[in-house]
Design a protein around this motif. Structure first.
Motif, PDB file in Angstrom:
ATOM      1  N   ASP A  28      44.731  99.109 103.571  1.00 24.75           N
ATOM      2  CA  ASP A  28      44.636 100.558 103.354  1.00 24.75           C
ATOM      3  C   ASP A  28      43.333 100.898 102.629  1.00 24.75           C
ATOM      4  O   ASP A  28      43.335 101.232 101.438  1.00 24.75           O
ATOM      5  CB  ASP A  28      45.855 101.019 102.542  1.00 24.75           C
ATOM      6  CG  ASP A  28      45.875 102.528 102.342  1.00 24.75           C
ATOM      7  OD1 ASP A  28      45.204 103.250 103.116  1.00 24.75           O
ATOM      8  OD2 ASP A  28      46.560 102.985 101.402  1.00 24.75           O
ATOM      9  N   GLU A  29      42.219 100.835 103.372  1.00 22.80           N
ATOM     10  CA  GLU A  29      40.915 101.032 102.725  1.00 22.80           C
ATOM     11  C   GLU A  29      40.794 102.414 102.100  1.00 22.80           C
ATOM     12  O   GLU A  29      40.323 102.573 100.982  1.00 22.80           O
ATOM     13  CB  GLU A  29      39.793 100.855 103.758  1.00 22.80           C
ATOM     14  CG  GLU A  29      39.790  99.470 104.345  1.00 22.80           C
ATOM     15  CD  GLU A  29      38.411  99.021 104.796  1.00 22.80           C
ATOM     16  OE1 GLU A  29      37.392  99.582 104.339  1.00 22.80           O
ATOM     17  OE2 GLU A  29      38.361  98.092 105.608  1.00 22.80           O
ATOM     18  N   GLU A  30      41.232 103.413 102.871  1.00 25.29           N
ATOM     19  CA  GLU A  30      41.047 104.785 102.386  1.00 25.29           C
ATOM     20  C   GLU A  30      41.889 105.036 101.137  1.00 25.29           C
ATOM     21  O   GLU A  30      41.381 105.537 100.117  1.00 25.29           O
ATOM     22  CB  GLU A  30      41.484 105.734 103.503  1.00 25.29           C
ATOM     23  CG  GLU A  30      40.767 107.055 103.475  1.00 25.29           C
ATOM     24  CD  GLU A  30      41.402 107.996 104.497  1.00 25.29           C
ATOM     25  OE1 GLU A  30      41.459 107.609 105.693  1.00 25.29           O
ATOM     26  OE2 GLU A  30      41.860 109.083 104.085  1.00 25.29           O
ATOM     27  N   GLY A  31      43.172 104.679 101.218  1.00 24.60           N
ATOM     28  CA  GLY A  31      44.073 104.865 100.070  1.00 24.60           C
ATOM     29  C   GLY A  31      43.578 104.098  98.860  1.00 24.60           C
ATOM     30  O   GLY A  31      43.638 104.588  97.726  1.00 24.60           O
ATOM     31  N   ALA A  32      43.064 102.893  99.096  1.00 27.80           N
ATOM     32  CA  ALA A  32      42.603 102.061  97.992  1.00 27.80           C
ATOM     33  C   ALA A  32      41.380 102.692  97.315  1.00 27.80           C
ATOM     34  O   ALA A  32      41.291 102.762  96.091  1.00 27.80           O
ATOM     35  CB  ALA A  32      42.255 100.660  98.502  1.00 27.80           C
ATOM     36  N   ARG A  33      40.439 103.200  98.135  1.00 33.67           N
ATOM     37  CA  ARG A  33      39.225 103.795  97.537  1.00 33.67           C
ATOM     38  C   ARG A  33      39.582 105.041  96.725  1.00 33.67           C
ATOM     39  O   ARG A  33      39.039 105.257  95.642  1.00 33.67           O
ATOM     40  CB  ARG A  33      38.202 104.124  98.616  1.00 33.67           C
ATOM     41  CG  ARG A  33      37.618 102.883  99.246  1.00 33.67           C
ATOM     42  CD  ARG A  33      36.172 103.055  99.708  1.00 33.67           C
ATOM     43  NE  ARG A  33      35.667 101.737 100.049  1.00 33.67           N
ATOM     44  CZ  ARG A  33      35.773 101.179 101.272  1.00 33.67           C
ATOM     45  NH1 ARG A  33      36.328 101.851 102.266  1.00 33.67           N
ATOM     46  NH2 ARG A  33      35.307  99.967 101.485  1.00 33.67           N
ATOM     47  N   GLN A  34      40.513 105.837  97.265  1.00 30.79           N
ATOM     48  CA  GLN A  34      40.939 107.035  96.517  1.00 30.79           C
ATOM     49  C   GLN A  34      41.576 106.657  95.191  1.00 30.79           C
ATOM     50  O   GLN A  34      41.270 107.230  94.150  1.00 30.79           O
ATOM     51  CB  GLN A  34      42.001 107.787  97.329  1.00 30.79           C
ATOM     52  CG  GLN A  34      41.437 108.912  98.165  1.00 30.79           C
ATOM     53  CD  GLN A  34      42.542 109.513  99.034  1.00 30.79           C
ATOM     54  OE1 GLN A  34      43.732 109.393  98.737  1.00 30.79           O
ATOM     55  NE2 GLN A  34      42.131 110.144 100.116  1.00 30.79           N
ATOM     56  N   ALA A  35      42.478 105.668  95.256  1.00 32.38           N
ATOM     57  CA  ALA A  35      43.176 105.243  94.036  1.00 32.38           C
ATOM     58  C   ALA A  35      42.173 104.671  93.030  1.00 32.38           C
ATOM     59  O   ALA A  35      42.296 104.884  91.822  1.00 32.38           O
ATOM     60  CB  ALA A  35      44.242 104.209  94.361  1.00 32.38           C
ATOM     61  N   ALA A  36      41.162 103.960  93.545  1.00 31.84           N
ATOM     62  CA  ALA A  36      40.160 103.369  92.656  1.00 31.84           C
ATOM     63  C   ALA A  36      39.354 104.479  91.969  1.00 31.84           C
ATOM     64  O   ALA A  36      39.061 104.417  90.768  1.00 31.84           O
ATOM     65  CB  ALA A  36      39.236 102.456  93.448  1.00 31.84           C
ATOM     66  N   GLN A  37      39.010 105.502  92.730  1.00 32.07           N
ATOM     67  CA  GLN A  37      38.275 106.635  92.156  1.00 32.07           C
ATOM     68  C   GLN A  37      39.108 107.306  91.063  1.00 32.07           C
ATOM     69  O   GLN A  37      38.600 107.619  89.978  1.00 32.07           O
ATOM     70  CB  GLN A  37      37.934 107.645  93.276  1.00 32.07           C
ATOM     71  CG  GLN A  37      37.003 108.768  92.837  1.00 32.07           C
ATOM     72  CD  GLN A  37      35.692 108.229  92.243  1.00 32.07           C
ATOM     73  OE1 GLN A  37      34.962 107.494  92.901  1.00 32.07           O
ATOM     74  NE2 GLN A  37      35.428 108.560  90.986  1.00 32.07           N
ATOM     75  N   GLN A  38      40.402 107.495  91.365  1.00 28.48           N
ATOM     76  CA  GLN A  38      41.283 108.115  90.360  1.00 28.48           C
ATOM     77  C   GLN A  38      41.368 107.248  89.103  1.00 28.48           C
ATOM     78  O   GLN A  38      41.388 107.755  87.987  1.00 28.48           O
ATOM     79  CB  GLN A  38      42.688 108.301  90.924  1.00 28.48           C
ATOM     80  CG  GLN A  38      42.797 109.521  91.835  1.00 28.48           C
ATOM     81  CD  GLN A  38      44.074 109.485  92.674  1.00 28.48           C
ATOM     82  OE1 GLN A  38      44.956 108.663  92.450  1.00 28.48           O
ATOM     83  NE2 GLN A  38      44.161 110.379  93.651  1.00 28.48           N
TER      84      GLN A  38
END
Ligand code: GLN
Length: 462
Positions: A28-38
């Motif tokens: 889940d690249e997209e979900g992971a990048r969003q969560a990392a940003q948060q």
């Protein structure tokens, strides 16, 4: 590092190397990048939570909202969960970043990860070998350095055995410690979620947000959750430098060192016990139920519960549906015959047989009675010792194409399943290698609610 950088690093590693390992079903690249940003935003706002921004991944039987959740089966090949399992939301709130969903034996039935509809997983220590199962994807992903830690589930050894095959530490907590809400059920009275890490401390970090009462799981227990990391650190700080285990009584049962145990595994586990002794522990002899009886009891009860749990996959409500059904009976029959793999069908048949009128008392009720005696034997053993030690599995990782017949595969669970029948916590930790360089695991079993003791006993040793 920022969490975004860290996440990118791990994603890149997965994208380049997981072709060889096949540990992820969904990345889940997209979900992971969003969560990392948060996570980075939370950190800049002063949040210092210990898991904040750290990558991890879930076994694919934990429901993840908006993300494919397959339980390793074709029957759920298109199932996008509308909600999160309790442990998934707890870990997310703690700030960890989920990179995706990990491969597993279909519906967690198996010990080598070869029953997955999404293909076998390769052991990173030797790609021609199995990683163990059923949480084989979780173990392989941590061993390959794709994530620092991962979740798994353990119904009869599915965390401990793959941890031992992949040179990791893995804990199956006391039954009722971790919520099962949103974890796709195999055998509800045995299933328990837990963690994989490179050390007991890593396991403790991830277990912390998972543990605790959940009103949505009637078997989850209301009981204070210890601070696992603080507990193992203070146990280490208080321990005598030369004899850190003085006062610890380790129970050794001859039943766990019997026929079928590989000589190299035997020698390494005994050497680890010797080291514990040199570091102050006392070894005491205990008795537990004959493992053959335990094995028979498990393979009666687990399929019985599975046959009931899996009746919800009918081709109507969710998941796979056969093409052009003639009528309702045809829809049920073909969706289930085409959607479930061989091992799952075998267990449904065994379980339905054990539960059917006329056989119920002879098999199911009897197995329940024996289950109670197995628990009693463990309780008697714990009168004499603090933890019980054994090999985690009779062998190290075997070849992928070993094509074991079902009974031989079931025999590989001989040291792990009693723990689930008794609801006890247990941990598997690395204890040496075979001559050909394959990891070997030592299992420590604790009394109910001694999860913290197991973690610190493994931690100080490591
Ligand atoms: N290997 C055992 C089985 O196949 C245990 C699986 C598990 O713990 N999920 O039932």
């Amino acid at each position: 590092f920022s969490s975004v950088e860290l996440t990118d690093h791990f994603l890149k590693r997965i994208n380049t190397l997981d072709k060889k390992v096949n540990s992820f079903i969904t990345i889940d690249e997209e979900g992971a990048r969003q969560a990392a940003q948060q996570a980075d935003d939370r950190r800049s706002a002063g949040d210092n939570s210990v898991l904040l921004g750290l990558p991890m991944a879930h076994k694919d039987l934990f429901c993840t909202k908006g993300l494919l959740t397959t339980s390793g089966s074709k029957i759920l090949h298109n199932f996008v969960s509308p909600y999160d399992a309790t442990i998934v939301s707890n870990i997310r709130e703690a700030g960890a970043v989920c990179l995706g969903k990990l491969n597993m034996d279909e519906f967690a039935m198996g010990s080598d990860n070869e029953s997955s509809y999404y293909g076998a997983v390769h052991n990173p220590w030797d790609l021609s070998r199995v990683p163990g199962g059923s949480s084989g994807g979780s173990a392989a992903a941590v061993a390959a350095g794709f994530v620092p830690f991962a979740t798994g589930s353990d119904t009869g050894g599915s965390i401990r055995q793959p941890a031992s095959f992949c040179g990791l530490t893995g804990i199956k907590p006391t039954y009722g410690r971790v919520s099962r809400f949103g974890m796709i059920a195999y055998a509800s009275s045995l299933d328990q979620a837990g963690t994989f890490g490179r050390s007991a401390q890593d396991c403790a970090y991830l277990l912390q947000p998972m543990a605790g009462h959940d009103a949505r799981d009637a078997t989850s227990i209301k009981r204070d959750v210890p601070d696992y990391v603080a507990d193992l650190q203070s146990a280490a700080a208080q321990a005598d430098a030369d004899k850190p285990f003085s006062g610890l009584r380790i129970g050794v049962a001859k039943e766990y060192f019997g026929k079928g145990l590989d000589a190299e595994v035997d020698a390494n586990v005994r050497a680890a016990l010797k080291q514990y002794e040199e570091l102050g522990a006392t070894i005491v002899e205990v008795n537990i139920t004959d493992p053959e009886i335990t094995l028979a009891t498990y393979y009666m009860l687990a399929p019985a519960e599975a046959s009931s749990n899996l009746s919800r996959f009918d081709g109507v409500r969710f998941g796979y549906r056969c093409e052009d059904p003639k009528d309702l009976a045809d829809l049920y029959t073909r969706s289930r015959s085409e959607g479930f793999g061989v091992e799952v069908q075998r267990r449904i048949l065994m379980g339905t047989y054990a539960l059917s009128a006329g056989y119920f008392d002879a098999y199911y009720t009897k197995a329940q009675k024996v289950r109670r005696l197995i628990l009693q034997d463990f309780k008697n053993a714990f009168e004499k010792c603090d933890v019980i030690a054994s090999p985690t599995a009779p062998t190290a990782a075997y070849k992928l194409d070993a094509a074991l017949d079902p009974v031989t595969m079931y025999l590989g669970d001989v040291y792990t399943i009693g723990v689930n029948l008794a609801g006890l916590p247990a941990i598997s930790m690395p204890a040496g290698f075979t001559e050909s360089g394959l990891p070997i695991g030592l299992q420590l079993i604790g009394n109910h609610w001694d999860d913290s003791k197991l973690l610190s006993t493994a931690h100080i040793f490591q």
